[in-house]
Motif scaffolding. Structure first.
Motif, PDB file in Angstrom:
ATOM      1  N   PHE A  60       0.768  -1.244   0.230  1.00  0.00           N
ATOM      2  CA  PHE A  60       0.008  -0.010   0.042  1.00  0.00           C
ATOM      3  C   PHE A  60       0.905   1.370  -0.025  1.00  0.00           C
ATOM      4  O   PHE A  60       0.626   2.395  -0.568  1.00  0.00           O
ATOM      5  N   ARG A  61       2.141   1.099   0.732  1.00  0.00           N
ATOM      6  CA  ARG A  61       2.745   2.247   0.941  1.00  0.00           C
ATOM      7  C   ARG A  61       3.603   2.595  -0.486  1.00  0.00           C
ATOM      8  O   ARG A  61       3.834   3.676  -0.968  1.00  0.00           O
ATOM      9  N   ALA A  62       3.798   1.700  -1.155  1.00  0.00           N
ATOM     10  CA  ALA A  62       4.510   1.672  -2.393  1.00  0.00           C
ATOM     11  C   ALA A  62       3.787   2.257  -3.399  1.00  0.00           C
ATOM     12  O   ALA A  62       3.943   3.044  -4.365  1.00  0.00           O
ATOM     13  N   THR A  63       2.508   1.898  -3.305  1.00  0.00           N
ATOM     14  CA  THR A  63       1.402   2.380  -4.371  1.00  0.00           C
ATOM     15  C   THR A  63       1.291   3.752  -4.002  1.00  0.00           C
ATOM     16  O   THR A  63       1.272   4.817  -4.884  1.00  0.00           O
ATOM     17  N   LEU A  64       1.160   4.399  -2.743  1.00  0.00           N
ATOM     18  CA  LEU A  64       1.271   5.647  -2.235  1.00  0.00           C
ATOM     19  C   LEU A  64       2.380   6.558  -2.937  1.00  0.00           C
ATOM     20  O   LEU A  64       2.218   7.422  -3.416  1.00  0.00           O
ATOM     21  N   ALA A  65       3.499   5.747  -2.914  1.00  0.00           N
ATOM     22  CA  ALA A  65       4.777   6.545  -3.498  1.00  0.00           C
ATOM     23  C   ALA A  65       4.550   6.621  -4.891  1.00  0.00           C
ATOM     24  O   ALA A  65       5.027   7.767  -5.606  1.00  0.00           O
ATOM     25  N   GLN A  66       3.919   5.651  -5.691  1.00  0.00           N
ATOM     26  CA  GLN A  66       3.650   6.060  -7.134  1.00  0.00           C
ATOM     27  C   GLN A  66       2.818   7.224  -7.162  1.00  0.00           C
ATOM     28  O   GLN A  66       3.174   7.968  -8.104  1.00  0.00           O
ATOM     29  N   ALA A  67       1.897   7.181  -6.613  1.00  0.00           N
ATOM     30  CA  ALA A  67       0.792   8.174  -6.707  1.00  0.00           C
ATOM     31  C   ALA A  67       1.540   9.668  -6.425  1.00  0.00           C
ATOM     32  O   ALA A  67       1.345  10.683  -7.053  1.00  0.00           O
ATOM     33  N   LEU A  68       2.328   9.731  -5.188  1.00  0.00           N
ATOM     34  CA  LEU A  68       3.021  10.805  -4.935  1.00  0.00           C
ATOM     35  C   LEU A  68       4.046  11.367  -6.056  1.00  0.00           C
ATOM     36  O   LEU A  68       3.957  12.505  -6.519  1.00  0.00           O
ATOM     37  N   ALA A  69       4.849  10.399  -6.740  1.00  0.00           N
ATOM     38  CA  ALA A  69       5.662  10.572  -7.828  1.00  0.00           C
ATOM     39  C   ALA A  69       4.848  11.182  -8.961  1.00  0.00           C
ATOM     40  O   ALA A  69       5.158  12.207  -9.615  1.00  0.00           O
ATOM     41  N   GLY A  70       3.548  10.635  -9.352  1.00  0.00           N
ATOM     42  CA  GLY A  70       2.740  11.179 -10.304  1.00  0.00           C
ATOM     43  C   GLY A  70       1.929  12.564 -10.228  1.00  0.00           C
ATOM     44  O   GLY A  70       1.809  13.074 -11.159  1.00  0.00           O
ATOM     45  N   THR A  71       2.066  12.688  -8.894  1.00  0.00           N
ATOM     46  CA  THR A  71       1.613  14.174  -8.680  1.00  0.00           C
ATOM     47  C   THR A  71       2.767  15.106  -8.312  1.00  0.00           C
ATOM     48  O   THR A  71       2.376  16.569  -8.143  1.00  0.00           O
ATOM     49  N   GLY A  72       4.083  14.595  -8.826  1.00  0.00           N
ATOM     50  CA  GLY A  72       5.201  15.543  -8.752  1.00  0.00           C
ATOM     51  C   GLY A  72       5.514  15.681  -7.470  1.00  0.00           C
ATOM     52  O   GLY A  72       6.858  16.426  -7.106  1.00  0.00           O
ATOM     53  N   GLU A  73       5.223  15.079  -6.772  1.00  0.00           N
ATOM     54  CA  GLU A  73       5.954  14.837  -4.979  1.00  0.00           C
ATOM     55  C   GLU A  73       6.933  13.892  -5.248  1.00  0.00           C
ATOM     56  O   GLU A  73       6.929  12.809  -4.318  1.00  0.00           O
ATOM     57  N   ARG A  74       7.793  13.717  -6.106  1.00  0.00           N
ATOM     58  CA  ARG A  74       9.119  12.895  -6.285  1.00  0.00           C
ATOM     59  C   ARG A  74       9.863  12.651  -5.028  1.00  0.00           C
ATOM     60  O   ARG A  74       9.975  11.460  -4.559  1.00  0.00           O
ATOM     61  N   GLU A  75      10.192  13.848  -4.071  1.00  0.00           N
ATOM     62  CA  GLU A  75      11.045  13.653  -3.344  1.00  0.00           C
ATOM     63  C   GLU A  75      10.312  13.078  -1.978  1.00  0.00           C
ATOM     64  O   GLU A  75      11.106  12.164  -1.498  1.00  0.00           O
ATOM     65  N   ARG A  76       9.256  13.151  -1.891  1.00  0.00           N
ATOM     66  CA  ARG A  76       8.298  12.313  -0.858  1.00  0.00           C
ATOM     67  C   ARG A  76       8.115  10.905  -1.062  1.00  0.00           C
ATOM     68  O   ARG A  76       8.569  10.206  -0.418  1.00  0.00           O
ATOM     69  N   ALA A  77       7.971  10.665  -2.422  1.00  0.00           N
ATOM     70  CA  ALA A  77       7.910   9.506  -3.075  1.00  0.00           C
ATOM     71  C   ALA A  77       9.056   8.671  -2.707  1.00  0.00           C
ATOM     72  O   ALA A  77       9.012   7.511  -2.016  1.00  0.00           O
ATOM     73  N   LEU A  78      10.182   9.363  -2.951  1.00  0.00           N
ATOM     74  CA  LEU A  78      11.667   8.487  -2.760  1.00  0.00           C
ATOM     75  C   LEU A  78      11.907   8.337  -1.239  1.00  0.00           C
ATOM     76  O   LEU A  78      12.452   7.219  -1.035  1.00  0.00           O
ATOM     77  N   ALA A  79      11.577   9.187  -0.678  1.00  0.00           N
ATOM     78  CA  ALA A  79      11.719   9.057   0.960  1.00  0.00           C
ATOM     79  C   ALA A  79      10.734   7.783   1.533  1.00  0.00           C
ATOM     80  O   ALA A  79      11.323   7.036   2.485  1.00  0.00           O
ATOM     81  N   LEU A  80       9.563   7.807   1.078  1.00  0.00           N
ATOM     82  CA  LEU A  80       8.749   6.697   1.269  1.00  0.00           C
ATOM     83  C   LEU A  80       9.287   5.611   1.006  1.00  0.00           C
ATOM     84  O   LEU A  80       9.340   4.406   1.882  1.00  0.00           O
TER      85      LEU A  80
END
Length: 108
Positions: A58-78
């Protein structure tokens, strides 16, 4: 896209029957990521993670969604956080590491 759209429709139906189905929430989010609908994917994946915060998928899917919305750094940290919690021999470790590398290189 047709398969992902059909999958998303099925997960929406599952959530109508059982609004607390976290697996359907996550799978809908994943389908939406693949349909290039990251904002809605972020809503569903966030909800799934709030319900099951320790679930690495679930957290990996959240990271992909974050990356898709431009929140790349948050995605990488997660993703880095998920990797720290998984043992190196966990089959998910390799998949999460690959996802992190793709997001880091903007190849998502």
């Amino acid at each position: 896209k047709g398969d992902w759209a059909q999958a998303a429709s099925g997960y929406r139906q599952a959530l109508k029957r059982n609004p607390e189905n976290t697996e359907a929430m996550n799978n809908l989010a994943y389908a939406l990521v693949n349909l290039d609908e990251p904002d809605e994917a972020l809503e569903w994946s966030s909800r799934a993670v709030r319900t099951e915060p320790g679930n690495p998928l679930f957290r990996a899917t959240l990271a992909q969604a974050l990356a898709g919305t431009g929140e790349r750094e948050r995605a990488l940290a997660l993703l880095a956080e998920i990797l720290r919690t998984l043992s190196a021999d966990d089959p998910l470790h390799e998949k999460i590491r690959g996802l992190r590398e793709r997001i880091a290189s903007d190849a998502l």
